[in-house]
Scaffold this motif. Sequence first.
Motif, PDB file in Angstrom:
ATOM      1  N   ASN A  63       0.811  -1.214   0.000  1.00 37.96           N
ATOM      2  CA  ASN A  63       0.000   0.000   0.000  1.00 37.96           C
ATOM      3  C   ASN A  63       0.850   1.273   0.000  1.00 37.96           C
ATOM      4  O   ASN A  63       0.325   2.362  -0.206  1.00 37.96           O
ATOM      5  N   ALA A  64       2.156   1.097   0.266  1.00 41.39           N
ATOM      6  CA  ALA A  64       3.029   2.274   0.237  1.00 41.39           C
ATOM      7  C   ALA A  64       3.604   2.527  -1.149  1.00 41.39           C
ATOM      8  O   ALA A  64       4.106   3.624  -1.427  1.00 41.39           O
ATOM      9  N   LEU A  65       3.549   1.528  -2.040  1.00 42.01           N
ATOM     10  CA  LEU A  65       4.198   1.660  -3.345  1.00 42.01           C
ATOM     11  C   LEU A  65       3.710   2.849  -4.168  1.00 42.01           C
ATOM     12  O   LEU A  65       4.539   3.543  -4.784  1.00 42.01           O
ATOM     13  N   PRO A  66       2.402   3.098  -4.245  1.00 46.05           N
ATOM     14  CA  PRO A  66       1.996   4.277  -5.025  1.00 46.05           C
ATOM     15  C   PRO A  66       2.667   5.560  -4.548  1.00 46.05           C
ATOM     16  O   PRO A  66       3.128   6.376  -5.362  1.00 46.05           O
ATOM     17  N   VAL A 180      -2.308  -9.684   6.444  1.00 46.80           N
ATOM     18  CA  VAL A 180      -3.223  -8.652   6.949  1.00 46.80           C
ATOM     19  C   VAL A 180      -2.452  -7.514   7.611  1.00 46.80           C
ATOM     20  O   VAL A 180      -2.681  -6.339   7.337  1.00 46.80           O
ATOM     21  N   SER A 181      -1.521  -7.883   8.513  1.00 48.41           N
ATOM     22  CA  SER A 181      -0.806  -6.859   9.269  1.00 48.41           C
ATOM     23  C   SER A 181       0.171  -6.089   8.386  1.00 48.41           C
ATOM     24  O   SER A 181       0.437  -4.905   8.642  1.00 48.41           O
ATOM     25  N   GLY A 182       0.729  -6.740   7.338  1.00 46.32           N
ATOM     26  CA  GLY A 182       1.691  -6.057   6.475  1.00 46.32           C
ATOM     27  C   GLY A 182       1.122  -4.807   5.824  1.00 46.32           C
ATOM     28  O   GLY A 182       1.630  -3.699   6.038  1.00 46.32           O
ATOM     29  N   PRO A 183       0.061  -4.949   5.018  1.00 45.10           N
ATOM     30  CA  PRO A 183      -0.510  -3.741   4.392  1.00 45.10           C
ATOM     31  C   PRO A 183      -1.012  -2.725   5.409  1.00 45.10           C
ATOM     32  O   PRO A 183      -0.858  -1.518   5.201  1.00 45.10           O
ATOM     33  N   GLY A 186       2.050  -1.143   6.919  1.00 41.31           N
ATOM     34  CA  GLY A 186       2.657  -0.283   5.912  1.00 41.31           C
ATOM     35  C   GLY A 186       1.860   0.985   5.682  1.00 41.31           C
ATOM     36  O   GLY A 186       2.439   2.063   5.502  1.00 41.31           O
ATOM     37  N   GLY A 187       0.527   0.860   5.684  1.00 37.90           N
ATOM     38  CA  GLY A 187      -0.311   2.041   5.508  1.00 37.90           C
ATOM     39  C   GLY A 187      -0.166   3.016   6.650  1.00 37.90           C
ATOM     40  O   GLY A 187      -0.063   4.246   6.445  1.00 37.90           O
ATOM     41  N   PRO A 332      -3.398   4.866   2.330  1.00 40.01           N
ATOM     42  CA  PRO A 332      -2.715   3.565   2.366  1.00 40.01           C
ATOM     43  C   PRO A 332      -3.232   2.658   3.474  1.00 40.01           C
ATOM     44  O   PRO A 332      -3.339   1.446   3.294  1.00 40.01           O
ATOM     45  N   THR A 333      -3.563   3.232   4.639  1.00 40.54           N
ATOM     46  CA  THR A 333      -4.068   2.418   5.744  1.00 40.54           C
ATOM     47  C   THR A 333      -5.411   1.790   5.385  1.00 40.54           C
ATOM     48  O   THR A 333      -5.617   0.577   5.571  1.00 40.54           O
TER      49      THR A 333
END
Length: 843
Positions: A63-66, A180-183, A186-187, A332-333
Amino acid sequence: MATTTPSGVHGAGAGGGAGHASPAPAHASGGAAPMTHRQIMEALSGLLLGMFVAILSSTIVANALPKIVAELGGGQSAYTWVVTASLLTMTATTPLWGKLADLFSKKALLQTAIVIFVLASATAGFSQDTNLLIAARAVQGIGMGGITALVQTVIAAMISPRERGRYTGYIGATFAVAMVSGPLLGGVITDTSWLGWRWCFYVGIPFAVIALVVLQATLRLPTVKRQVKIDWLGAFFVAAAASLLLIWVTFAGDKYDWLSWQSYSMVGGSVALALLFLLVEAKASEPIIPLRLLKNRTIALSSAASMFVGISMFGATVFLSQYFQLARGESPTMAGVMTIPMIVGMFLSTTVSGQVITRTGKWKLWLCSGGVLLTAGLGLLGTLRHDTVYWHMACFMGMLGIGVGMMMQNLVLATQNQVDTADLGAASSAVNFFRSLGGAVGVSVLGAVLSHRITDHVNEGLDKLGIEHGGPTGGAGSEIPDLAELPRPIREVIESAYGHAIGDIYLYAAPVALVSLFLVLLIKEVPLKTTSGLEQQGADGVLSEPAGPSATDTAAHHALQQAGVQRAQDLQAPPSAQEAPESELSGNSQHSVRGTIRNVDGSGVSRAAVTLISLSGSQLGRAVARMDGRYGVDTPGPGSYVLIAAAEGHTPQASTVTVGEEPLRHDILLASTSGLAGRVRSTGDGQPVRNAMVVVTDARGEVLATGRTGERGEFNFDELVPGTFTIAVNAPGYRPIARPVEVETQGVTRIDLELAAGARVQGVIRAGSDRRPLPDARVTLIDAAGNVVATATTAEDGAYGFTDLDAGDYSVIASGYPPVATALNVHGQGADDYDIELHHPDE
């Protein structure tokens, strides 16, 4: 005379029992003792932490890539390459990791992969432009390939296929928590101003350090000790072929046309490199991907299905974060929160299917169901637009996740169930290789399609507004747009374009998933093995360290019981030849016992285990005889002790010795025992024949031993007297065979047997004008030479049958009415239906 069966007769593999005796445990016959649940869980803790690190570090940037690509000044092509770079190197190195796992310490390799992965993640965090970020992601993929291949291989070595589903829940839970926790994490990190997106790459480092420590403490696997030769040339060609193909699909349609000289050159070069790889693998002594594995129908179909699953799975899910952030304007979150239905579906299907497979042993139904749900989920996601109702999309994502969960792990399971332990790493990595290759191709191709679809939709929307083109429209060559900085009309065009374009790529992915479903339908379901890789390794004699009590320990225990002595504690496994150099052997003190262990022919017995115990059963000392049979063991002092000697292929001996003030000389005589072992395979495809009846008879025709083959077609008879015997094998659907065999005076004699498929002829005899079934009719089968092969009499329903026939030409003669003779050609395994009608000439 009564039939006698040695108590040591058993099928060495799971499921193989003796004809009249209970099957011996695996470790009692030379195999490694199965790991307990506690040992497996301890080892899994480190493995799951390593897997958690890899998945977390991969998903935390989703979710951080953009925002990352936009901040570093990259476009849609850079966005795709950030994802493709790691998939590319993971694809290229996965077979190499898998082969190394078959040759070296799996634990050391896994720790190395984690270290590579973490260092690359830290480098990615320092990136100042997209080029360094892509390079760091490429190195990250090398570690990712190692973790992916090695975790699967280690789990296969510890846990049998039938029991693996029991632990799939833990793997699925770890996968789901990280996914689940990764995105979400990251958000949150990306949205937190005092952290920033760079911490997405740093946050996994503490988990990696913990994983390394836990793996060091909990993972204990035997190490293969054999000559090692890495097929570096094969590794180069497979990496080069995959890399050139992925570079082509990434740049085609952007840097040059799909139909151009550059495309022809790259595709031709990739095909040439692939052919060179096949040529090298066919001649290599230790190939990266043994080509013989791909001759197995299940492995070939599973690998192909994995490739198409990878195309649809990676290609379809990697752009979800772009959809939520650029088509729906979410943070992102929230983009991470909105993907939870897919992750929950994946977790539930992985866990439930694993538990049910363990209880039932049936796995193909789950693969087929997963293929249906995967195809349907992708097709429904093809209806996405930027304003699609979220709960509709949640249902579609859940369906997609359930389908992926059912297929991804179970395709690996089906492959691992088909191979011997020596090929576990290569087979597991082959499936992962094709899945990663499919994922990389899917991301590249769908990313290129997405770029052009976005450009088309944006240009179409701007034309309707009457706005000149050339702004940050999100096309193939433009930068990722920042929606907050765009005027509202243009923002609506961009959101609509991304929503429509991402929906389009799901429509492209759905037919690919349908192909994977078709391939899964062609896979033949084979019962799951009930022995783990370690047990199989032990049974095949390839472990350098015993995983539990050895065969000599078991024999020593029996000898101890025969001597009337109760042992107070379990014997520890004797050191191997590598662990006991001559300089370290004991027996040099004043109160020692020394001597030589000999066969009946006077030659020394090398590497025999010698155990000294007290009369109360306490173990006092251990030693291993040298190559010439000489041994020495120290005693606590003068007194009486029990000395036990045991060696493979010999009957163990226990004797009482009395030690005085000087060293005692005590020679030991061990009588040799003989054994007969081997495997039964089918002549056509070389597949093991399970549950075949194996009978050993002597020269007078007396039955000495009977048993049935195990899961891998293996059989094992212990304690046979040396001599010449006849071994006969029969199994349903095969022609029985009998072969002479000379059992040697010492050790185990091996003989491998092949059964030819037996054909069957069956049918119904009908008579009269009403064609009623004719009972008690005589049916005779005659071969091409005129010999009577068999006769039969029809039952009440007129049915007859002949079994275990060789392929060829026959004549069938039926009588009861005026006889009828007809020519018949029998071919292959299976039943040929041949009905016959009898009637009088005037009817």
